[in-house]
Design an enzyme around this catalytic site. Structure first.
Site, PDB file in Angstrom:
ATOM      1  N   ASP A 337      -5.151 -16.716  -4.945  1.00 46.04           N
ATOM      2  CA  ASP A 337      -6.228 -16.184  -4.105  1.00 46.04           C
ATOM      3  C   ASP A 337      -6.335 -14.668  -4.262  1.00 46.04           C
ATOM      4  OD1 ASP A 337      -3.695 -15.914  -2.866  1.00 46.04           O
ATOM      5  OD2 ASP A 337      -4.670 -15.464  -0.957  1.00 46.04           O
ATOM      6  N   GLU A 338      -7.503 -14.145  -3.949  1.00 43.53           N
ATOM      7  CA  GLU A 338      -7.742 -12.707  -3.822  1.00 43.53           C
ATOM      8  C   GLU A 338      -7.207 -11.902  -5.005  1.00 43.53           C
ATOM      9  OE1 GLU A 338      -7.909 -12.283   1.023  1.00 43.53           O
ATOM     10  OE2 GLU A 338      -5.931 -12.292   0.072  1.00 43.53           O
ATOM     11  N   ALA A 339      -7.386 -12.450  -6.208  1.00 49.68           N
ATOM     12  CA  ALA A 339      -6.960 -11.755  -7.424  1.00 49.68           C
ATOM     13  C   ALA A 339      -8.080 -10.825  -7.887  1.00 49.68           C
ATOM     14  CB  ALA A 339      -6.590 -12.765  -8.501  1.00 49.68           C
TER      15      ALA A 339
END
Length: 532
Positions: A337-339
């Site tokens: 996530d949230e890369a």
């Protein structure tokens, strides 16, 4: 003369009985009534009240017929739960008999119950819990626990009576995956604190404990081939402070303790973003060869492993290999996530290389739902954490993956994230997904939440608890209770039992149990909590 004396004695007894009955306050009469069979959480699949109640007494035995070591262990667990408050000896015996509390594995009456289902039958002489497997027997024990007065949860002797209403409960879960996540990276929680949470999860038939073991603020598991991950990367946390990490023996103890309560540990190493603690520990993992400082803030999306570097995959292979060897469960969570600091092309390339590493060491991939923007491996599960404001394109991507065989764990942030504030006055938690009151956490159907997703694609539900603002067990409990039981019910109970008006009554009755256990819970409005 003897007849006169007898008549006089009978008159005294009758008079005494009349006076006693008239003098008993209504609240005591109500307290003596057994808990109705349909008062438990999660709501059972089938409830049939019938016959008289069973009362525990000095001669009650916990009978475990047969030679199952698992059943005997569950019997010992039950005895340990009940003895302090009841003051009863409750010996555990393998001798059969028609009375007492009977824990029975196998038999014709367990057909169709599956690995986790159970049947509980209560009458004047006995309470019998039957199950096809040990997990079902353990879940039945949790139901029995809720059918006894709330005072049974206290650790000192209490007044009875200890009665179980008569009838039969037949119960099986809706979904196989019913999870809770604890973030031990933003703030570190000790083995004892994790065990306390495990015990609380087990009461509501949660069967997966997802441990978020790495993030920008801390690396929490010892890796022998990369020792600085834990010793340096785990040396702080949000806001500063000493942080901490689990040795391999610590982690094994968490796994053992969870397994004894029929929870499977799902370890998560968040990749390729949320990796500042690893990047700070080893300069070579950075594209420029320079290690950033440790981070104690709460921003997200600024860190990334160096996707083109060979050492990145040596690192991933070593970490996955060592954690897989410690973890008997099926799943290993790789985050994803949230890369935001990883390009889309690099993200896809990274996931294409990392997922086979997980398979090489005998595990099945779970990733946050951004994994569906790459190429999810066959059998992988995507954990959906979107919410009402999630874009249509992102939702469509998840739905398409589900239609093509990717299973889903549902954790919508504005429903299931336990770290969201209840309202504007909640002293803990965050509000980026909005406020999540107890009704909102309960009042949704996993089977209908994402339009277009095949019912068979829903593996289950999970309630994540992120710890940016949490530092103690009391903080965990305040945010988890009363919302966690609602998520547990969504995962276990048939959709036809879903009803807020009924649930709020059952939830209010849990308050007395939490108070007896010393749980700090939030007294949400609209729920009939016990008076103080």
């Amino acid at each position: 003369m003897r007849r006169r004396r007898l008549l006089f004695s009978l008159l005294l007894v009758a008079a005494a009985g009349t006076v006693t009955t008239a003098a008993v306050p209504q609240r005591y009469a109500a307290a003596a009534a057994p808990v109705p069979l349909d008062r438990v959480i999660p709501a059972p699949a089938s409830v049939r009240p019938a016959g008289g109640a069973y009362t525990l007494g000095e001669r009650t035995r916990i009978r475990v017929p047969g030679n199952s070591g698992e059943a005997r262990r569950i019997g010992g667990y039950l005895a340990d739960l009940l003895r302090p408050a009841t003051g009863l000896p409750l010996p555990v015996t393998t001798r059969g008999g028609p009375d007492g509390i009977v824990l029975r594995l196998g038999g014709r009456d367990t057909r169709g119950l599956g690995a986790e289902g159970y049947r509980l039958t209560s009458g004047g002489r006995a309470v019998t819990i039957s199950a096809a497997g040990p997990a079902g027997l353990f879940h039945g024990v949790q139901t029995l626990r809720q059918l006894l007065p709330a005072a049974v949860e206290r650790r000192t002797r209490q007044s009875g009576p200890w009665r179980v209403a008569g009838g039969t409960i037949t119960d099986t879960p809706r979904y196989a995956y019913r999870g809770a996540m604890l973030d031990v990276s933003r703030h570190f929680f000790t083995v004892a604190q994790v065990k306390r949470y495990i015990d609380q999860l087990a009461q509501y038939k949660i069967n997966q404990l997802h441990l978020h073991l790495s993030d920008d603020q801390g690396w929490r598991i010892a890796i022998d081939s990369w020792p600085r991950l834990a010793t340096y990367g785990g040396s702080t946390q949000v806001g500063g402070g000493p942080g901490g990490h689990y040795t391999k023996d610590d982690y094994r103890e968490i796994v053992r303790y969870a397994a004894a309560r029929y929870l499977t540990v799902v370890p998560e190493i968040d990749l390729p973003g949320h990796t500042n603690a690893a990047l700070a520990s080893y300069a070579d993992l950075n594209c420029d060869g320079h290690a950033p400082p440790l981070y104690t803030g709460t921003k997200v999306g600024f860190s990334s492993l160096c996707v083109p570097k060979k050492i990145t995959y040596d690192f991933v292979d070593d970490v996955v290999r060592e954690i897989a060897a410690l973890t008997p469960g099926r799943y290993l969570h790789i985050g994803g996530d949230e890369a935001h600091s990883t390009s889309h092309a690099d993200y896809v390339a990274f996931m294409d290389r990392v997922q086979p590493v997980v398979a090489k060491y005998g595990k099945t991939v779970i990733g946050w739902h951004q994994l569906t923007g790459a190429h999810p491996a066959r059998g992988a599960l995507a954990q959906y954490w979107g919410y009402d404001r999630t874009g249509a394109a992102e939702r469509a991507q998840v739905v398409d993956a589900a239609r093509h065989g990717t299973g889903l764990i549902l954790s919508p942030a504005d429903r299931a994230y336990l770290d969201m504030k209840y309202d504007k006055d909640t002293p803990l938690g965050l509000d980026w997904a909005g406020y999540v009151d107890v009704r909102r956490a309960y009042d949704w159907d996993p089977g209908r939440y994402l339009e277009g997703v095949p019912a068979a694609a829903i593996a289950g539900v999970e309630a994540p608890l992120w710890s940016e603002t949490l530092t103690t067990s009391a903080d965990i409990e305040y945010m988890a209770f009363p919302r966690l039981p609602g998520i547990a019910e969504l995962g276990w109970s048939p959709a036809r039992t879903h009803d807020w008006s009924s649930y709020r009554e059952r939830l209010g009755a849990q308050g007395a149990r939490w108070e007896a256990q010393g749980v700090r819970y939030y007294r949400a409005a609209g729920v009939p909590w016990p008076a103080r």
